[in-house]
Design an enzyme around this catalytic site. Structure first.
Site, PDB file in Angstrom:
ATOM      1  N   SER A 106       0.838  -1.209   0.000  1.00 61.13           N
ATOM      2  CA  SER A 106       0.000   0.000   0.000  1.00 61.13           C
ATOM      3  C   SER A 106       0.877   1.266   0.000  1.00 61.13           C
ATOM      4  CB  SER A 106      -0.991   0.000   1.164  1.00 61.13           C
ATOM      5  OG  SER A 106      -0.328   0.140   2.386  1.00 61.13           O
ATOM      6  N   ASN A 107       2.068   1.184   0.609  1.00 61.53           N
ATOM      7  CA  ASN A 107       2.964   2.352   0.544  1.00 61.53           C
ATOM      8  C   ASN A 107       3.562   2.509  -0.850  1.00 61.53           C
ATOM      9  OD1 ASN A 107       3.360   3.808   3.271  1.00 61.53           O
ATOM     10  ND2 ASN A 107       3.223   1.642   3.809  1.00 61.53           N
TER      11      ASN A 107
ATOM     12  N   MET B 214      10.678  -6.940   4.774  1.00 61.52           N
ATOM     13  CA  MET B 214      10.744  -7.588   6.088  1.00 61.52           C
ATOM     14  C   MET B 214      12.116  -8.203   6.388  1.00 61.52           C
ATOM     15  SD  MET B 214       7.844  -6.762   7.184  1.00 61.52           S
ATOM     16  CE  MET B 214       7.567  -7.769   8.643  1.00 61.52           C
ATOM     17  N   ARG B 215      13.177  -7.497   6.025  1.00 61.30           N
ATOM     18  CA  ARG B 215      14.523  -7.997   6.309  1.00 61.30           C
ATOM     19  C   ARG B 215      15.406  -6.868   6.799  1.00 61.30           C
ATOM     20  NH1 ARG B 215      15.726 -12.827   4.307  1.00 61.30           N
ATOM     21  NH2 ARG B 215      13.865 -13.646   3.367  1.00 61.30           N
ATOM     22  N   LEU B 216      16.343  -7.225   7.677  1.00 61.24           N
ATOM     23  CA  LEU B 216      17.360  -6.245   8.057  1.00 61.24           C
ATOM     24  C   LEU B 216      18.331  -6.090   6.890  1.00 61.24           C
ATOM     25  CD1 LEU B 216      18.446  -7.063  11.710  1.00 61.24           C
ATOM     26  CD2 LEU B 216      17.331  -4.991  10.873  1.00 61.24           C
ATOM     27  N   ILE B 217      18.772  -4.872   6.668  1.00 57.75           N
ATOM     28  CA  ILE B 217      19.723  -4.621   5.580  1.00 57.75           C
ATOM     29  C   ILE B 217      21.137  -4.933   6.104  1.00 57.75           C
ATOM     30  CG2 ILE B 217      20.639  -2.844   4.026  1.00 57.75           C
ATOM     31  CD1 ILE B 217      17.686  -3.574   3.479  1.00 57.75           C
TER      32      ILE B 217
ATOM     33  N   ASN C  58      13.378   4.117   5.672  1.00 58.45           N
ATOM     34  CA  ASN C  58      12.349   3.133   6.015  1.00 58.45           C
ATOM     35  C   ASN C  58      11.168   3.852   6.652  1.00 58.45           C
ATOM     36  OD1 ASN C  58      11.234   0.492   6.564  1.00 58.45           O
ATOM     37  ND2 ASN C  58      11.859   0.737   8.704  1.00 58.45           N
TER      38      ASN C  58
ATOM     39  N   HIS D 210       8.131   3.150   9.488  1.00 61.56           N
ATOM     40  CA  HIS D 210       7.793   2.232  10.580  1.00 61.56           C
ATOM     41  C   HIS D 210       6.510   2.713  11.251  1.00 61.56           C
ATOM     42  CE1 HIS D 210       8.617  -0.766  13.641  1.00 61.56           C
ATOM     43  NE2 HIS D 210       8.222   0.130  14.527  1.00 61.56           N
TER      44      HIS D 210
HETATM   45  C1  GRF Z   1       3.734  -0.566   6.790  1.00 65.19           C
HETATM   46  O1  GRF Z   1       2.894  -0.449   7.910  1.00 65.19           O
HETATM   47  C2  GRF Z   1       5.120  -0.068   7.120  1.00 65.19           C
HETATM   48  O2  GRF Z   1       5.127   0.908   8.100  1.00 65.19           O
HETATM   49  C3  GRF Z   1       5.802  -1.317   7.647  1.00 65.19           C
HETATM   50  O3  GRF Z   1       5.278  -2.361   6.870  1.00 65.19           O
HETATM   51  C4  GRF Z   1       3.972  -2.030   6.423  1.00 65.19           C
HETATM   52  C5  GRF Z   1       3.932  -2.257   4.930  1.00 65.19           C
HETATM   53  O4  GRF Z   1       2.633  -2.153   4.422  1.00 65.19           O
HETATM   54  N1  GRF Z   1       7.236  -1.178   7.585  1.00 65.19           N
HETATM   55  P1  GRF Z   1       2.390  -2.087   2.859  1.00 65.19           P
HETATM   56  O5  GRF Z   1       2.950  -3.375   2.248  1.00 65.19           O
HETATM   57  O6  GRF Z   1       3.052  -0.865   2.324  1.00 65.19           O
HETATM   58  O7  GRF Z   1       0.886  -2.052   2.716  1.00 65.19           O
END
Ligand code: GRF
Length: 194
Positions: free
Chosen positions: A15-16, A92-95, A109, A111
């Site tokens: 979604s981002n 979903m990984r540390l760089i 990033n 958060h």
């Molecule tokens: C978001 O809430 C972001 O803050 C976190 O992971 C989520 C990703 O959501 N790091 P999307 O895949 O962008 O919908």
């Protein structure tokens, strides 16, 4: 001057990623979505990128013997595409240092909490369970730690007593989708410094 080239890194829904594409399309973000990097071949964000015509680098970490090896491949792809900024959006990984070193100061990033509160996984659930009345969203530079890099921008979300966890999540997402493109625009136009 040519537009800043962004590589969006995501592992899930995206979604981002959508919000960044929308901001580019409506002219509020003056950048090019030059690449989507995804470590989950079945993720929804991959379909979205294909639909939008964003070039993709999709990989399965299990096909590599070590993190350094897939990160070295990512660096190659990023350099080939002349990427200026790495935008982590639910990656979903540390760089690791293989990727961090050549792009240090150019990786950000988002958060879903007001860091340094609630770093790591399920920040929304952590905030909800803690019963805090204010949470929010943080955009920060990426360093070797988990959500520890220098904070660039934050915005708040107030949590009232009637709010469910899902309602909190959707309120956080709405804030993310405004804050991230706006912060990227400031960064690429030189408005924020590392
Ligand atoms: C978001 O809430 C972001 O803050 C976190 O992971 C989520 C990703 O959501 N790091 P999307 O895949 O962008 O919908």
């Amino acid at each position: 001057m040519s537009k800043a080239k962004l590589a969006v890194f995501a592992s899930g829904t995206g979604s981002n990623y959508d919000a960044i594409i929308d901001a580019i399309n409506n002219g509020t973000l003056d950048a090019e979505a030059a690449l989507l990097v995804c470590d989950k071949p079945a993720a929804k964000v991959v379909e979205k990128a294909k639909h939008n015509g964003t070039p993709t680098f999709v990989f399965d970490p299990k096909q590599y013997a070590a993190k350094e090896l897939f990160e070295a491949k990512i660096v190659e792809v990023l350099q080939e595409a002349e990427i200026d900024w790495i935008i982590l959006a639910g990656y979903m990984r540390l760089i690791g240092k293989t990727l961090l070193q050549p792009f240090e100061g150019k990786i950000i990033n988002i958060h879903p909490s007001l860091l340094p509160a609630f770093p790591g996984l399920d920040a929304i659930g952590q905030a909800f369970d803690a019963g805090v009345k204010v949470s929010g969203v943080t955009v920060h530079y990426v360093d070797a730690g988990m959500d520890t890099g220098k904070i660039i921008a934050q915005d708040v979300v107030y949590i009232n007593d009637e709010m469910t966890r899902d309602e909190l999540q959707s309120a956080i997402q709405q804030v993310e989708h405004k804050l991230y493109p706006a912060t990227i625009q400031k960064l690429i136009s030189g408005g924020e410094s590392s």
